[in-house]
Design a protein around this motif. Sequence first.
Motif, PDB file in Angstrom:
ATOM      1  N   ILE A 161       0.729  -1.244   0.170  1.00 19.91           N
ATOM      2  CA  ILE A 161      -0.001  -0.037   0.115  1.00 19.91           C
ATOM      3  C   ILE A 161       0.916   1.162   0.052  1.00 19.91           C
ATOM      4  N   PRO A 162       0.714   1.949  -0.972  1.00 19.26           N
ATOM      5  CA  PRO A 162       1.387   3.297  -1.041  1.00 19.26           C
ATOM      6  C   PRO A 162       0.653   4.229   0.053  1.00 19.26           C
ATOM      7  N   VAL A 163       1.429   4.948   0.890  1.00 19.38           N
ATOM      8  CA  VAL A 163       0.672   5.815   1.770  1.00 19.38           C
ATOM      9  C   VAL A 163       1.139   7.430   1.748  1.00 19.38           C
ATOM     10  N   PHE A 164       2.535   7.629   1.181  1.00 26.89           N
ATOM     11  CA  PHE A 164       2.730   8.851   0.975  1.00 26.89           C
ATOM     12  C   PHE A 164       3.657   8.642  -0.300  1.00 26.89           C
ATOM     13  N   ASP A 165       4.074  10.004  -0.981  1.00 29.09           N
ATOM     14  CA  ASP A 165       4.982   9.799  -1.984  1.00 29.09           C
ATOM     15  C   ASP A 165       6.399   9.160  -1.561  1.00 29.09           C
ATOM     16  N   GLY A 166       6.512   8.258  -2.082  1.00 26.28           N
ATOM     17  CA  GLY A 166       7.950   7.516  -1.738  1.00 26.28           C
ATOM     18  C   GLY A 166       7.798   6.674  -0.594  1.00 26.28           C
ATOM     19  N   ILE A 167       6.641   6.517   0.018  1.00 28.92           N
ATOM     20  CA  ILE A 167       6.487   5.609   1.468  1.00 28.92           C
ATOM     21  C   ILE A 167       5.620   4.569   1.223  1.00 28.92           C
ATOM     22  N   THR A 168       5.614   3.161   1.214  1.00 30.29           N
ATOM     23  CA  THR A 168       4.838   2.289   1.001  1.00 30.29           C
ATOM     24  C   THR A 168       4.783   1.380   2.082  1.00 30.29           C
ATOM     25  N   VAL A 169       3.787   0.673   2.495  1.00 31.24           N
ATOM     26  CA  VAL A 169       3.567  -0.161   3.658  1.00 31.24           C
ATOM     27  C   VAL A 169       3.275  -1.672   3.274  1.00 31.24           C
ATOM     28  N   MET A 170       3.726  -2.534   3.649  1.00 31.53           N
ATOM     29  CA  MET A 170       3.248  -3.936   3.532  1.00 31.53           C
ATOM     30  C   MET A 170       2.717  -4.679   4.904  1.00 31.53           C
ATOM     31  N   PRO A 171       1.635  -4.567   5.085  1.00 30.46           N
ATOM     32  CA  PRO A 171       1.033  -5.159   6.313  1.00 30.46           C
ATOM     33  C   PRO A 171       1.137  -6.799   6.096  1.00 30.46           C
ATOM     34  N   LEU A 172       1.760  -7.475   7.041  1.00 27.54           N
ATOM     35  CA  LEU A 172       1.795  -9.138   7.001  1.00 27.54           C
ATOM     36  C   LEU A 172       0.980  -9.393   8.059  1.00 27.54           C
ATOM     37  N   VAL A 173       0.088 -10.465   7.677  1.00 25.76           N
ATOM     38  CA  VAL A 173      -0.615 -10.922   8.638  1.00 25.76           C
ATOM     39  C   VAL A 173      -0.665 -12.574   8.451  1.00 25.76           C
ATOM     40  N   GLY A 174      -0.608 -13.231   9.632  1.00 28.73           N
ATOM     41  CA  GLY A 174      -0.399 -14.593   9.573  1.00 28.73           C
ATOM     42  C   GLY A 174       0.867 -15.314   9.395  1.00 28.73           C
ATOM     43  N   ASN A 181       6.340  -9.192  -4.556  1.00 29.52           N
ATOM     44  CA  ASN A 181       5.217  -8.149  -4.407  1.00 29.52           C
ATOM     45  C   ASN A 181       6.100  -6.999  -3.900  1.00 29.52           C
ATOM     46  N   LEU A 182       7.058  -7.192  -2.946  1.00 28.50           N
ATOM     47  CA  LEU A 182       7.462  -5.958  -2.425  1.00 28.50           C
ATOM     48  C   LEU A 182       8.404  -5.286  -3.430  1.00 28.50           C
ATOM     49  N   LEU A 183       9.323  -5.947  -4.113  1.00 28.75           N
ATOM     50  CA  LEU A 183      10.237  -5.619  -4.976  1.00 28.75           C
ATOM     51  C   LEU A 183       9.578  -4.819  -6.108  1.00 28.75           C
ATOM     52  N   GLN A 184       8.500  -5.531  -6.667  1.00 29.05           N
ATOM     53  CA  GLN A 184       8.054  -5.007  -7.796  1.00 29.05           C
ATOM     54  C   GLN A 184       7.166  -3.845  -7.516  1.00 29.05           C
ATOM     55  N   GLY A 185       6.426  -3.867  -6.285  1.00 25.18           N
ATOM     56  CA  GLY A 185       5.888  -2.715  -5.836  1.00 25.18           C
ATOM     57  C   GLY A 185       6.564  -1.487  -5.662  1.00 25.18           C
ATOM     58  N   ALA A 186       7.627  -1.658  -5.109  1.00 28.77           N
ATOM     59  CA  ALA A 186       8.585  -0.787  -4.493  1.00 28.77           C
ATOM     60  C   ALA A 186       9.177   0.184  -5.841  1.00 28.77           C
ATOM     61  N   VAL A 187       9.295  -0.643  -6.923  1.00 27.24           N
ATOM     62  CA  VAL A 187      10.070  -0.056  -8.180  1.00 27.24           C
ATOM     63  C   VAL A 187       8.662   0.640  -8.796  1.00 27.24           C
ATOM     64  N   LYS A 188       7.475   0.000  -8.847  1.00 29.97           N
ATOM     65  CA  LYS A 188       6.571   0.784  -9.532  1.00 29.97           C
ATOM     66  C   LYS A 188       6.031   1.827  -8.948  1.00 29.97           C
ATOM     67  N   HIS A 189       5.944   2.009  -7.563  1.00 32.21           N
ATOM     68  CA  HIS A 189       5.538   3.194  -6.677  1.00 32.21           C
ATOM     69  C   HIS A 189       6.741   4.220  -6.670  1.00 32.21           C
TER      70      HIS A 189
END
Lengths: 118, 274
Positions: free
Chosen positions: B152-165, B178-186
């Motif tokens: 989840i992108p929350v601010f410009d340049g800041i994304t959060v990945m919440p892990l449950v379970g 997901n983390l890497l692709q998302g980080a590059v994408k956002h």
Amino acid sequence: MRIPILKLHDCLLISIQWELDDQTALQFQEDLLQKIHDTSANGVVIDLTSIDFIDSFIAKVLGDVIEMSKLMGAKVVITGIQPAVAITLIELGIGLNNVLTALDLEKGLEKLQQELGE
Amino acid sequence: MTLNYIRSNRQAIFEEWVQRLKEQSDETVSNVILDQNFSTTSTELINLAILKISGSTEEYTTRLEDFSDKIVRLGWPLRFVVNTLDVFGDLVYEGMEKDGLVDSKNQVKVMHDINHWMKAMISEIINDYTSTWERTISNQKMALQELSAPLIPVFDGITVMPLVGTIDTDRAKQIMENLLQGAVKHRSEVVLIDITGVPVVDTMVAHHIIQAAGAVRLIGATCMIVGIRSEIAQTIVSLGIDLSRVITKNTLKSGVEAALEITNCKIVPLEVKK
């Protein structure tokens, strides 16, 4: 084929556009060090955006080049490492722990300026 | 001959059959029998058996599929379904014997025929039953995978990945991708991994998280682990896991604050107009 090394003010720019073989990698190592010596550059940016595969030898050469450049007084930033490459490197146990990294060339140059300014 | 017998005595067989099932049933099975759907569904089962014996394959196949789907939905235990079929076979044989349709000459043949039908039917039902299960399981697995690693992108340049379970190797791999692709994408500068919802952090989970953090650093972003509860801190230290290369914070809130600092941003309250 040799990898072109471009000079921008006091920085050197290298964009690697195709998969390196062992020979080219070693050639690149020599060329870069020579260029640093010739231009007395303070910073080097190596851009890997177009590389989507890397093997352990190339990774080692890259690590070595960075170490050597540091010895010659140039800071190195690696930019644009693709997710797949990052995963491979981590799985190979190559963390490139003391190397600066940035998302793309723009951010890499910014980071370098910051580092050099300090 | 057998077919004729079943056709003509259908009602009697059915009643006897339900009676017998009730007698030998345990709790789960009696729950099934008490179900209002039971009589319709079991009539269907008998009809199916008749269809099978009379040999109209095409209709039988489609009806059997429907039937299997239905019993899986109703939650009938497989054991019970197989058992009912057994009882049904027994009943037919006994009934025929009582009516004097079985003599010493054709005894073996009748037995053989009944066994043959029953076996075929049972194996088909088991097949259908298991394939329905497998389908359900694979659907659930897919649903779980979709839920497993949102970024989840929350601010410009800041994304959060919440892990449950709990995190296993498969999931860790997916998280990393997901983390890497998302980080590059956002175009993230800071990626926060929130492990508030991860119940146990053992060496393996920690290893995966450290790997993910290392990979995030390679693509040029900073990785931060947030949501470290006291018991997790204790396990990490007592297991001797070295997290010193990664920035860690106890809550997502302090993580976001630190991330804003890294990106040279700040949240300030608006000036209240008087």
